[in-house]
Scaffold this motif. Structure first.
Motif, mmCIF file in Angstrom:
data_model
loop_
_atom_site.group_PDB
_atom_site.id
_atom_site.type_symbol
_atom_site.label_atom_id
_atom_site.label_comp_id
_atom_site.label_asym_id
_atom_site.label_seq_id
_atom_site.Cartn_x
_atom_site.Cartn_y
_atom_site.Cartn_z
ATOM 1 N N UNK A 125 0.845 -1.198 0.000
ATOM 2 C CA UNK A 125 0.000 0.000 0.000
ATOM 3 C C UNK A 125 0.878 1.244 0.000
ATOM 4 N N UNK A 126 0.235 2.404 -0.030
ATOM 5 C CA UNK A 126 0.955 3.674 -0.034
ATOM 6 C C UNK A 126 0.745 4.406 1.289
ATOM 7 N N UNK A 127 1.766 5.127 1.708
ATOM 8 C CA UNK A 127 1.678 6.009 2.869
ATOM 9 C C UNK A 127 2.042 7.410 2.418
ATOM 10 N N UNK A 128 1.178 8.364 2.698
ATOM 11 C CA UNK A 128 1.381 9.751 2.295
ATOM 12 C C UNK A 128 1.530 10.610 3.551
ATOM 13 N N UNK A 135 -0.911 12.177 8.005
ATOM 14 C CA UNK A 135 -0.547 10.875 7.441
ATOM 15 C C UNK A 135 -1.794 10.202 6.884
ATOM 16 N N UNK A 136 -1.718 9.786 5.640
ATOM 17 C CA UNK A 136 -2.830 9.129 4.952
ATOM 18 C C UNK A 136 -2.277 7.865 4.310
ATOM 19 N N UNK A 137 -2.946 6.737 4.503
ATOM 20 C CA UNK A 137 -2.496 5.498 3.886
ATOM 21 C C UNK A 137 -3.645 4.849 3.109
ATOM 22 N N UNK A 138 -3.262 3.902 2.261
ATOM 23 C CA UNK A 138 -4.263 3.095 1.544
ATOM 24 C C UNK A 138 -4.272 1.666 2.069
ATOM 25 N N UNK A 139 -3.788 1.501 3.320
ATOM 26 C CA UNK A 139 -3.691 0.169 3.921
ATOM 27 C C UNK A 139 -5.067 -0.393 4.263
ATOM 28 N N UNK A 140 -5.069 -1.667 4.632
ATOM 29 C CA UNK A 140 -6.309 -2.409 4.868
ATOM 30 C C UNK A 140 -7.187 -1.747 5.932
ATOM 31 N N UNK A 146 -9.397 5.311 1.760
ATOM 32 C CA UNK A 146 -8.714 4.828 0.562
ATOM 33 C C UNK A 146 -8.074 3.472 0.862
ATOM 34 N N UNK A 147 -8.559 2.426 0.219
ATOM 35 C CA UNK A 147 -8.012 1.097 0.420
ATOM 36 C C UNK A 147 -7.562 0.569 -0.943
ATOM 37 N N UNK A 148 -6.269 0.581 -1.151
ATOM 38 C CA UNK A 148 -5.729 0.199 -2.458
ATOM 39 C C UNK A 148 -4.357 -0.431 -2.265
ATOM 40 N N UNK A 149 -4.094 -1.510 -3.005
ATOM 41 C CA UNK A 149 -2.810 -2.193 -2.870
ATOM 42 C C UNK A 149 -2.520 -3.000 -4.123
ATOM 43 N N UNK A 150 -1.263 -3.371 -4.268
ATOM 44 C CA UNK A 150 -0.847 -4.327 -5.293
ATOM 45 C C UNK A 150 -0.262 -5.539 -4.582
#
Length: 376
Positions: A125-128, A135-140, A146-150
């Motif tokens: 995921x991403x951490x901004x 701090x904003x993340x796309x973690x679970x 925002x929930x997004x991952x590869x």
């Protein structure tokens, strides 16, 4: 106007998919793209480029905390430096990496992810971190919405052995041929090392160690001098002293990359007055500036796709008069008057960073060049 938040945040693989394989060899890279739209304290889109990677990072999607190792050499790692020879997704066509753009305000950042042997599947995921410190993340378990991952699936690194390569030769054509009164029967072979599975795993880089690198001798790694041309022939021919000639065999490895630029053909003239000087040749051979005052050249990398194979030359020549003068200005020939050699080590890499290590037996260049899977 201060960057305090985002109105969009997503993570994808460079080709636009969410899952891909990667070879766990520390070299293979997969591009992971973070896309975000920065906003100010009033929720307005910020179009000025934001600084990265300080404010954009890759983390574990599941725990939402653990960072990938920046420029690391163990575990899961990432960097902003593309390792071009090995940036290929296994089983997928390579697509251009995404670059930072403004357009509607969305900005994209490409990181190159790689991993060491022994890792397990990883969801990323991403951490901004905004300029204001938010701090904003796309973690679970992110509360940002925002929930997004590869997901990257590691493959065991492929290790090449002799059964995985092609090792064969083409007849050698020298520039001078028989256009001389001093040397007879100049000839030999160009040997090539390439991947047997060329369509899926072509070799793209060769690291070569142990050879003469002096100017005029670069690539030279062994020679043998014979008083009698027929040393390897029958007793009957060996006794035919009328036809015998002093014989010199030499071996070279043409290691400089890129091959199509360093050995382009038509770039080396052994003798400006020779009949073949206009066609030229790529590499000097039989370089004897002392005594014989003889220099010949040969075309190398004559096969298609020269950068996907490594070329070696075995050359033999006969001469008359006082024979070959072996007092030459290079460290190899200072080892001994008649014979001296080193055994080059070659590590061949495919375009995923998988590799195999081989050796040339510098002591055995009489009739062929021998590729080995172990140090002689």
């Amino acid at each position: 106007m201060t960057w305090t938040g985002v109105s969009s945040l997503s993570v994808s693989i460079e080709s636009g998919i969410q899952s891909a394989d990667i070879y766990a060899n520390g070299l293979n890279q997969v591009g992971v793209v973070v896309s975000l739209t920065p906003t100010d304290e009033n929720g307005n889109t910020i179009y000025d480029p934001i600084y990265w990677p300080d404010h954009v990072e890759l983390i574990d999607y599941v725990d939402g905390v653990t960072k990938l190792n920046w420029d690391g050499d163990s575990g899961w790692c990432y960097t902003d430096k593309e390792n071009k020879p090995y940036h290929h997704i296994p089983g997928a066509a390579r697509l251009p990496s995404r670059t930072q753009s403004k357009g509607n305000g969305t900005q994209t950042f490409t990181f190159w992810v790689y991993c060491a042997p022994g890792v397990s599947q990883k969801s990323i995921a991403a951490k901004i971190t905004t300029y204001s410190g938010n701090v904003i993340t796309s973690a679970k378990d992110s509360h940002s919405g925002y929930h997004s991952a590869v997901t990257l699936n590691p493959r065991a690194a492929k290790v090449y052995g002799l059964d995985d390569v092609i090792w064969n030769s083409d007849p050698l054509t020298t520039m001078m041929q028989k256009n001389t009164n001093d040397v007879w029967n100049t000839g030999g072979e160009n040997w090539y090392l390439s991947s047997k599975d060329y369509s899926n795993f072509p070799f793209v880089h060769f690291d070569v160690q142990n050879y003469d690198d002096e100017d005029g001798w670069d690539g030279f790694y062994g020679f043998k001098y014979y008083d009698d041309w027929f040393d390897s022939e029958s007793d009957e021919r060996k006794s035919d002293k009328h036809n015998s000639r002093p014989y010199l065999r030499s071996a070279y490895v043409w290691h400089r990359e890129p091959h199509d630029a360093m050995y382009p053909g038509n770039g080396y003239s052994a003798n400006a007055n020779s009949a073949n000087s206009k066609t030229g040749a790529s590499a000097p051979i039989i370089n004897c500036p002392n005594g014989n005052m003889w220099l010949d050249a040969a075309q190398v990398y004559t096969r298609p796709n020269p950068n996907n194979s490594l070329c070696f030359t075995r050359v033999g020549s006969t001469t008359g008069g006082n024979g070959w003068v072996c007092s030459q200005p290079n460290w190899l020939q200072s080892f001994g008057w008649c014979n001296a050699y080193v055994s080059p080590q070659i590590t061949a890499y495919d375009w995923y960073g998988n590799s195999g290590t081989f050796w040339l037996d510098g002591s055995d260049i009489h009739d062929t060049l021998k590729l080995l899977s172990h140090k002689p």
